[in-house]
Design a protein around this motif. Structure first.
Motif, short mmCIF file in Angstrom:
data_model
loop_
_atom_site.label_atom_id
_atom_site.label_comp_id
_atom_site.label_asym_id
_atom_site.label_seq_id
_atom_site.Cartn_x
_atom_site.Cartn_y
_atom_site.Cartn_z
N ALA A 160 -4.30 -3.44 -2.38
CA ALA A 160 -3.05 -4.14 -2.11
C ALA A 160 -3.44 -5.35 -1.27
O ALA A 160 -4.30 -5.26 -0.40
CB ALA A 160 -2.09 -3.23 -1.33
N TYR A 182 -1.36 -6.49 -6.21
CA TYR A 182 -2.44 -5.50 -6.34
C TYR A 182 -3.58 -6.08 -7.17
O TYR A 182 -3.35 -6.89 -8.07
CB TYR A 182 -1.93 -4.24 -7.03
CG TYR A 182 -0.78 -3.59 -6.30
CD1 TYR A 182 -1.00 -2.74 -5.22
CD2 TYR A 182 0.53 -3.86 -6.66
CE1 TYR A 182 0.05 -2.16 -4.54
CE2 TYR A 182 1.60 -3.29 -5.98
CZ TYR A 182 1.35 -2.44 -4.92
OH TYR A 182 2.39 -1.88 -4.25
N SER A 236 0.83 -1.20 0.00
CA SER A 236 0.00 0.00 0.00
C SER A 236 0.87 1.26 0.00
O SER A 236 0.62 2.20 -0.76
CB SER A 236 -0.93 -0.02 1.22
OG SER A 236 -1.76 1.10 1.22
#
Length: 139
Positions: free
Chosen positions: A104, A94, A36
């Motif tokens: 993510a 992802y 992320s």
């Protein structure tokens, strides 16, 4: 918390040799947090483009071709097999979800059982791919 990426130092342990050996450890939460954070960095586009697409290219090109949204699932896989046992079968990356969200994820399966043939590991990766397809369509 560690550095600017917001990682909990208790969530990973990499030996100083940097070899990626089975004694390297990271939690799924820490891995997803790292991914992320990576998505907010200037190098993200190059990083994303380096990841294989599930069931399309890379080492997972042959994984379940019927996974919904496979062309929207970017994945780095990894496996730790020791003494004939699947210790860890992991996928992280992802998903550009059907809803338009960019996710993510880290999906880790531990102690998946014995390896009697290569197809045993591929079966676990197929199961993980099905889970990622569900995430693609539901979130």
């Amino acid at each position: 918390m560690t550095g600017n990426l917001g990682l909990d130092g208790a969530g990973f342990d990499f030996p100083s040799n940097g070899s990626g050996t089975p004694d390297s450890r990271a939690t799924a939460r820490t891995t997803a947090t790292l991914l992320s954070a990576m998505s907010r960095l200037p190098i993200y586009t190059a990083y994303l483009n380096a990841l294989p697409i599930l069931g399309v290219d890379g080492s997972l090109a042959a994984i379940d071709k019927n996974v919904e949204g496979k062309e929207h699932i970017f994945v780095k896989s990894g496996a730790t097999v020791s003494n004939g046992q699947m210790i860890a079968m992991n996928m992280a990356g992802y998903i550009d979800a059907k809803s338009g969200r960019h996710l993510a994820y880290a999906l880790f399966v531990n102690n998946a059982g014995p390896v009697t043939a290569l197809t045993d590991t591929l079966d676990v990766f197929d199961d993980e791919a099905q889970i990622l397809g569900i995430v693609y369509s539901k979130y």
